[in-house]
Enzyme design. Structure first.
Site, PDB file in Angstrom:
ATOM      1  N   GLY A  26      19.111  11.683  15.347  1.00 57.24           N
ATOM      2  CA  GLY A  26      20.150  11.079  14.203  1.00 57.24           C
ATOM      3  C   GLY A  26      19.436  11.769  12.917  1.00 57.24           C
ATOM      4  N   GLY A  52      13.417   6.171   8.264  1.00 56.06           N
ATOM      5  CA  GLY A  52      12.855   6.197   6.703  1.00 56.06           C
ATOM      6  C   GLY A  52      12.561   4.639   6.672  1.00 56.06           C
ATOM      7  N   ARG A  62      14.097   1.620   0.721  1.00 48.58           N
ATOM      8  CA  ARG A  62      13.031   2.460   0.400  1.00 48.58           C
ATOM      9  C   ARG A  62      13.152   3.465   1.282  1.00 48.58           C
ATOM     10  NH1 ARG A  62       8.096  -1.900   0.878  1.00 48.58           N
ATOM     11  NH2 ARG A  62       9.439  -2.349   2.518  1.00 48.58           N
ATOM     12  N   LYS A  75       5.728   6.805   4.684  1.00 49.49           N
ATOM     13  CA  LYS A  75       4.285   6.571   3.812  1.00 49.49           C
ATOM     14  C   LYS A  75       3.280   6.646   4.867  1.00 49.49           C
ATOM     15  CE  LYS A  75       3.732   2.074   3.091  1.00 49.49           C
ATOM     16  NZ  LYS A  75       2.600   1.240   3.897  1.00 49.49           N
ATOM     17  N   CYS A 131       7.842   2.072   5.693  1.00 51.14           N
ATOM     18  CA  CYS A 131       6.609   2.232   6.714  1.00 51.14           C
ATOM     19  C   CYS A 131       6.459   3.524   7.288  1.00 51.14           C
ATOM     20  CB  CYS A 131       6.599   1.209   7.724  1.00 51.14           C
ATOM     21  SG  CYS A 131       6.237  -0.612   6.905  1.00 51.14           S
ATOM     22  N   LYS A 181      17.975   1.019   7.801  1.00 57.62           N
ATOM     23  CA  LYS A 181      18.478   0.652   9.165  1.00 57.62           C
ATOM     24  C   LYS A 181      19.209  -0.481   8.918  1.00 57.62           C
ATOM     25  CE  LYS A 181      15.375  -1.747  11.638  1.00 57.62           C
ATOM     26  NZ  LYS A 181      14.140  -2.368  12.304  1.00 57.62           N
ATOM     27  N   ARG A 221       9.183  -5.509  12.759  1.00 55.80           N
ATOM     28  CA  ARG A 221      10.282  -4.655  12.387  1.00 55.80           C
ATOM     29  C   ARG A 221      11.170  -5.202  11.183  1.00 55.80           C
ATOM     30  NH1 ARG A 221      11.796  -3.737  18.293  1.00 55.80           N
ATOM     31  NH2 ARG A 221      10.824  -5.926  18.026  1.00 55.80           N
ATOM     32  N   GLU A 222      11.473  -4.554  10.190  1.00 56.18           N
ATOM     33  CA  GLU A 222      12.489  -5.228   9.272  1.00 56.18           C
ATOM     34  C   GLU A 222      13.926  -5.476  10.180  1.00 56.18           C
ATOM     35  OE1 GLU A 222      12.782  -3.403   5.596  1.00 56.18           O
ATOM     36  OE2 GLU A 222      10.503  -3.339   5.452  1.00 56.18           O
ATOM     37  N   THR A 252       0.676  -1.399   0.054  1.00 50.27           N
ATOM     38  CA  THR A 252       0.054   0.097   0.008  1.00 50.27           C
ATOM     39  C   THR A 252       0.799   1.235  -0.117  1.00 50.27           C
ATOM     40  OG1 THR A 252      -0.104  -0.156   2.459  1.00 50.27           O
ATOM     41  CG2 THR A 252      -1.797  -1.201   1.309  1.00 50.27           C
TER      42      THR A 252
HETATM   43  N1  LIG Z   1       7.775  -3.977   5.355  1.00 50.74           N
HETATM   44  C1  LIG Z   1       7.422  -4.153   6.577  1.00 50.74           C
HETATM   45  O1  LIG Z   1       8.242  -4.254   7.684  1.00 50.74           O
HETATM   46  C2  LIG Z   1       5.791  -4.277   7.101  1.00 50.74           C
HETATM   47  C3  LIG Z   1       5.218  -4.199   8.458  1.00 50.74           C
HETATM   48  C4  LIG Z   1       4.085  -4.222   8.663  1.00 50.74           C
HETATM   49  C5  LIG Z   1       3.256  -4.000   7.709  1.00 50.74           C
HETATM   50  N2  LIG Z   1       3.495  -3.502   6.320  1.00 50.74           N
HETATM   51  C6  LIG Z   1       2.652  -3.120   5.328  1.00 50.74           C
HETATM   52  O2  LIG Z   1       2.447  -4.582   4.587  1.00 50.74           O
HETATM   53  C7  LIG Z   1       2.140  -4.017   3.356  1.00 50.74           C
HETATM   54  C8  LIG Z   1       3.112  -4.786   2.513  1.00 50.74           C
HETATM   55  O3  LIG Z   1       4.543  -4.128   2.548  1.00 50.74           O
HETATM   56  P1  LIG Z   1       5.823  -4.741   1.933  1.00 50.74           P
HETATM   57  O4  LIG Z   1       6.882  -4.111   2.838  1.00 50.74           O
HETATM   58  O5  LIG Z   1       5.703  -6.066   2.083  1.00 50.74           O
HETATM   59  O6  LIG Z   1       5.897  -4.194   0.461  1.00 50.74           O
HETATM   60  P2  LIG Z   1       6.465  -4.845  -0.823  1.00 50.74           P
HETATM   61  O7  LIG Z   1       6.382  -3.838  -1.707  1.00 50.74           O
HETATM   62  O8  LIG Z   1       7.695  -5.500  -0.521  1.00 50.74           O
HETATM   63  O9  LIG Z   1       5.342  -6.263  -1.253  1.00 50.74           O
HETATM   64  C9  LIG Z   1       4.262  -6.224  -1.885  1.00 50.74           C
HETATM   65  C10 LIG Z   1       4.159  -7.486  -2.584  1.00 50.74           C
HETATM   66  O10 LIG Z   1       2.839  -7.535  -3.070  1.00 50.74           O
HETATM   67  C11 LIG Z   1       2.903  -8.019  -4.440  1.00 50.74           C
HETATM   68  N3  LIG Z   1       1.562  -7.721  -5.145  1.00 50.74           N
HETATM   69  C12 LIG Z   1       1.168  -6.532  -5.539  1.00 50.74           C
HETATM   70  N4  LIG Z   1      -0.151  -6.751  -5.915  1.00 50.74           N
HETATM   71  C13 LIG Z   1      -0.400  -8.039  -5.945  1.00 50.74           C
HETATM   72  C14 LIG Z   1      -1.468  -8.811  -6.083  1.00 50.74           C
HETATM   73  N5  LIG Z   1      -2.633  -8.160  -6.994  1.00 50.74           N
HETATM   74  N6  LIG Z   1      -1.712 -10.269  -5.832  1.00 50.74           N
HETATM   75  C15 LIG Z   1      -0.581 -10.596  -5.245  1.00 50.74           C
HETATM   76  N7  LIG Z   1       0.652  -9.980  -5.025  1.00 50.74           N
HETATM   77  C16 LIG Z   1       0.514  -8.668  -5.172  1.00 50.74           C
HETATM   78  C17 LIG Z   1       3.917  -7.396  -5.008  1.00 50.74           C
HETATM   79  O11 LIG Z   1       4.379  -7.892  -6.210  1.00 50.74           O
HETATM   80  C18 LIG Z   1       5.019  -7.398  -3.843  1.00 50.74           C
HETATM   81  O12 LIG Z   1       5.912  -8.513  -3.881  1.00 50.74           O
HETATM   82  C19 LIG Z   1       2.278  -2.631   3.201  1.00 50.74           C
HETATM   83  O13 LIG Z   1       0.767  -2.355   3.539  1.00 50.74           O
HETATM   84  C20 LIG Z   1       2.871  -2.178   4.601  1.00 50.74           C
HETATM   85  O14 LIG Z   1       2.587  -1.228   4.755  1.00 50.74           O
HETATM   86  C21 LIG Z   1       4.828  -3.726   6.242  1.00 50.74           C
HETATM   87  O1  LIG Z   2      14.894   5.964  18.101  1.00 53.24           O
HETATM   88  C1  LIG Z   2      14.805   5.645  16.986  1.00 53.24           C
HETATM   89  C2  LIG Z   2      14.381   4.304  16.330  1.00 53.24           C
HETATM   90  C3  LIG Z   2      14.147   4.379  14.925  1.00 53.24           C
HETATM   91  N1  LIG Z   2      14.790   5.286  14.074  1.00 53.24           N
HETATM   92  C4  LIG Z   2      14.641   5.067  12.757  1.00 53.24           C
HETATM   93  O2  LIG Z   2      13.213   4.882  12.259  1.00 53.24           O
HETATM   94  C5  LIG Z   2      13.299   3.831  11.083  1.00 53.24           C
HETATM   95  C6  LIG Z   2      12.268   2.814  11.377  1.00 53.24           C
HETATM   96  O3  LIG Z   2      12.813   1.876  12.227  1.00 53.24           O
HETATM   97  P1  LIG Z   2      11.901   0.653  12.794  1.00 53.24           P
HETATM   98  O4  LIG Z   2      10.771   1.273  13.401  1.00 53.24           O
HETATM   99  O5  LIG Z   2      12.878  -0.175  13.596  1.00 53.24           O
HETATM  100  O6  LIG Z   2      11.983  -0.208  11.441  1.00 53.24           O
HETATM  101  P2  LIG Z   2      10.696  -0.597  10.506  1.00 53.24           P
HETATM  102  O7  LIG Z   2      10.882  -1.878  10.007  1.00 53.24           O
HETATM  103  O8  LIG Z   2      10.321   0.653   9.730  1.00 53.24           O
HETATM  104  O9  LIG Z   2       9.196  -0.638  11.420  1.00 53.24           O
HETATM  105  C7  LIG Z   2       8.356   0.220  11.587  1.00 53.24           C
HETATM  106  O10 LIG Z   2       7.199   0.069  10.536  1.00 53.24           O
HETATM  107  C8  LIG Z   2       6.821  -1.301  10.573  1.00 53.24           C
HETATM  108  C9  LIG Z   2       5.666  -1.215   9.020  1.00 53.24           C
HETATM  109  O11 LIG Z   2       4.708  -0.378   9.271  1.00 53.24           O
HETATM  110  C10 LIG Z   2       5.988  -1.531  11.671  1.00 53.24           C
HETATM  111  O12 LIG Z   2       5.357  -2.908  11.652  1.00 53.24           O
HETATM  112  C11 LIG Z   2       7.026  -1.633  12.710  1.00 53.24           C
HETATM  113  O13 LIG Z   2       6.277  -1.777  14.069  1.00 53.24           O
HETATM  114  C12 LIG Z   2       7.376  -0.268  12.962  1.00 53.24           C
HETATM  115  O14 LIG Z   2       8.540  -0.080  13.942  1.00 53.24           O
HETATM  116  C13 LIG Z   2      14.678   3.646  10.689  1.00 53.24           C
HETATM  117  O15 LIG Z   2      15.032   4.433   9.676  1.00 53.24           O
HETATM  118  C14 LIG Z   2      15.361   3.941  11.962  1.00 53.24           C
HETATM  119  O16 LIG Z   2      16.817   4.325  11.729  1.00 53.24           O
HETATM  120  C15 LIG Z   2      15.484   6.509  14.635  1.00 53.24           C
HETATM  121  O17 LIG Z   2      15.739   7.250  13.900  1.00 53.24           O
HETATM  122  N2  LIG Z   2      15.363   6.589  15.814  1.00 53.24           N
END
Ligand SMILES: NC(=O)c1ccc[n+]([C@@H]2O[C@H](COP(=O)([O-])OP(=O)(O)OC[C@H]3O[C@@H](n4cnc5c(N)ncnc54)[C@H](O)[C@@H]3O)[C@@H](O)[C@H]2O)c1
Ligand SMILES: O=c1ccn([C@@H]2O[C@H](COP(=O)(O)OP(=O)(O)O[C@H]3O[C@H](CO)[C@@H](O)[C@H](O)[C@H]3O)[C@@H](O)[C@H]2O)c(=O)[nH]1
Length: 450
Positions: free
Chosen positions: A270, A274, A347, A280, A277, A340, A156-157, A92
């Site tokens: 810092g 970025g 991204r 956006k 998540c 991170k 978290r990634e 999304t």
């Molecule tokens: N990345 C994270 O750490 C994280 C954590 C929590 C929530 N989210 C949320 O989860 C969602 C996905 O994030 P992401 O980081 O995995 O994105 P991403 O871009 O890495 O993955 C999205 C995937 O969906 C696929 N896709 C698109 N349209 C599709 C369809 N019609 N059918 C099947 N697959 C399709 C794409 O090819 C892609 O592989 C977002 O809403 C994001 O905000 C992400």
């Molecule tokens: O004290 C802090 C903590 C984090 N960061 C920065 O914040 C960003 C996000 O970090 P983090 O939250 O650890 O990673 P994400 O994987 O983006 O996880 C966030 O976004 C995900 C997608 O929505 C959620 O699922 C998680 O709960 C939420 O923590 C990174 O650039 C970090 O460097 C700082 O600058 N200062």
């Protein structure tokens, strides 16, 4: 972790950062899982056991899932037909030309799933969405005799597998019984039983389960990310004041963190947040709040965003100032490209923005990262990439630490000094030992530090 007493048949639609990890985690819990994505390349990678991105323990977990026979991948949405529970994990992203979330993939994935839904099956939305999205989707799903729930994900990634297998809480939003405001209908229909079965292992270990209505579940996710982002920008605002007042934001954060009401997390000042998540998600939250007529939350998050982006600009200005106003011809090395550590995700990475801007301003820019360089090479071929840390340090006129990978935090300042042309380090994550670097003859510049 032991498996559930009754394994479920599960489909995970969208195999990106979230969906891949969720599919692997569900298989690790003992369920029978098919991961589905529209990208043939992605599915071929996953099916052959190749982790498509850097995430600790993902390769081992993926291999174990495939070897168990409980995890498979397909580009065919029809492969979801036998599943009792479908997790929708598609992207999304921010819309082009606006701050709102682009929900096209979510709607198209759900529409593609409809013909394959069995009566009584459950569709669980995991993607991060603006509040009100689930209500728009539920008509589609319920028309097919299935039920929609919202089950946001908080991983978290860099620690995605661990977060997936041991979450802080599980949130499930279900349709409210008409007029009652209570999430009652799903209780009676057995929908929640299916979710409880999916997460049985975690629930047995005591993970809190919050059952609520659909909009509240959507809001929990948006609010959590908005709050985390606000804490980080708050500390970056404090860093600005600390720097001007001769105070130290690292000591300030430590002291604030001891307050039980505040806690120590997300207080690191810092170059800011970025990733795919937080940036956006706060923009989408603000856009939705504006649509709903809530101007103050939108203004608050706009300020959070502005402070955050300002951190990237400020370090570029500080580097230019260090060189007397111009970086033209200066050899600048940026340590870290990922948003991170323990991730190769670039991204909306502050490191990349800073590197691109310094390159644009005429510096001789070198960028290094232990995992993310292949992603940078594909998208920003103009940046000078160097995989070897020693070679990246060699002859640099200044260093910028942008991503706090362990190998940068543990750099020996005396040895690094033998490689560079000039001993100046901008610590964009306030993670280096300032005293040790200063003692080795470095000019150390942190963020919000004396
Ligand atoms: N990345 C994270 O750490 C994280 C954590 C929590 C929530 N989210 C949320 O989860 C969602 C996905 O994030 P992401 O980081 O995995 O994105 P991403 O871009 O890495 O993955 C999205 C995937 O969906 C696929 N896709 C698109 N349209 C599709 C369809 N019609 N059918 C099947 N697959 C399709 C794409 O090819 C892609 O592989 C977002 O809403 C994001 O905000 C992400
Ligand atoms: O004290 C802090 C903590 C984090 N960061 C920065 O914040 C960003 C996000 O970090 P983090 O939250 O650890 O990673 P994400 O994987 O983006 O996880 C966030 O976004 C995900 C997608 O929505 C959620 O699922 C998680 O709960 C939420 O923590 C990174 O650039 C970090 O460097 C700082 O600058 N200062």
């Amino acid at each position: 972790m032991s498996g559930p007493t009754t394994p479920l048949r599960i489909s995970v639609i969208g195999c990106g950062y979230l969906g891949t990890v969720h599919a692997v985690a569900m298989a690790a819990l003992g369920h029978d899982v098919v991961g589905i994505d529209v990208s043939g390349e992605r599915i071929a990678q996953l099916a052959s056991g190749e982790a498509p991105f850097f995430e600790p323990s993902l390769p081992e977990r993926l291999a174990a899932g495939l070897a168990s026979g409980r995890l498979r991948f397909s580009t065919d949405i029809g492969a979801a037909a036998t599943a009792d529970l479908h997790f929708v994990c598609v992207g999304t992203p921010q819309s082009v030309g606006s701050d709102a979330a682009d929900l096209r993939a979510l709607f198209s994935a759900t529409e593609a799933l409809i013909p394959h839904l069995k009566p009584g099956s459950v569709v669980a939305g995991k993607s991060t969405v603006p509040v009100g999205t689930a209500a728009r989707l539920s008509g589609l799903v319920e028309g097919a005799g299935a039920t929609l729930v919202w089950n946001p994900e908080f991983l978290r990634e860099g620690r995605a597998i661990a977060d997936s297998l041991s979450p802080d809480r599980i949130v499930i939003g279900v349709s409210a019984a008409e007029g009652s405001g209570r999430p009652a209908s799903a209780e009676s229909s057995g929908t929640l039983d299916i979710l409880r079965q999916a997460y049985a292992t975690m629930l047995e270990l005591g993970t809190p389960l919050v059952v609520t209505d659909l909009p509240t579940a959507e809001l929990v996710k948006g609010a959590a990310n908005a709050y985390l982002a606000t804490r980080i920008s708050f500390m970056n605002a404090m860093a600005d004041v600390a720097e001007r007042a001769g105070a130290d934001v690292v000591g300030l954060a430590e002291a604030l963190g001891h307050d039980e009401r505040i806690g120590p997390h997300y207080l690191r000042a810092g170059i800011g947040f970025g990733g795919g998540c937080l940036p956006k998600d706060i923009r989408a939250f603000a856009a939705r709040a504006t649509e709903l007529g809530a101007a103050a939350p939108a203004a608050l998050l706009a300020q959070v965003d502005e402070i955050n982006l300002g951190q990237r600009a400020r370090i570029v200005e500080a580097v230019a100032e260090h060189f007397g106003g111009s970086v033209v011809g200066r050899r600048v090395t940026v340590l870290g490209a990922a948003f991170k550590p323990e991730s190769d995700d670039i991204r909306d990475s502050p490191a990349i923005d800073i590197a691109r801007e310094l390159h644009r301003l005429g510096s001789i820019l070198t960028l290094t990262d232990p995992a993310a360089l292949p992603n940078v090479a594909g998208r920003y071929p103009e940046l000078g990439l160097e995989a070897s840390l020693d070679d990246a340090l060699r002859d640099a006129d200044c260093l910028i630490l942008a991503t706090e990978w362990a190998e940068y935090r543990q750099l020996d300042p005396a040895r690094a000094a033998t490689l560079v042309a000039s001993r100046t380090v901008f610590d964009g994550r306030n993670c280096l030992d300032r005293e040790a670097w200063s003692a080795a003859g470095w000019k150390y510049r942190g963020i919000g530090r004396r």
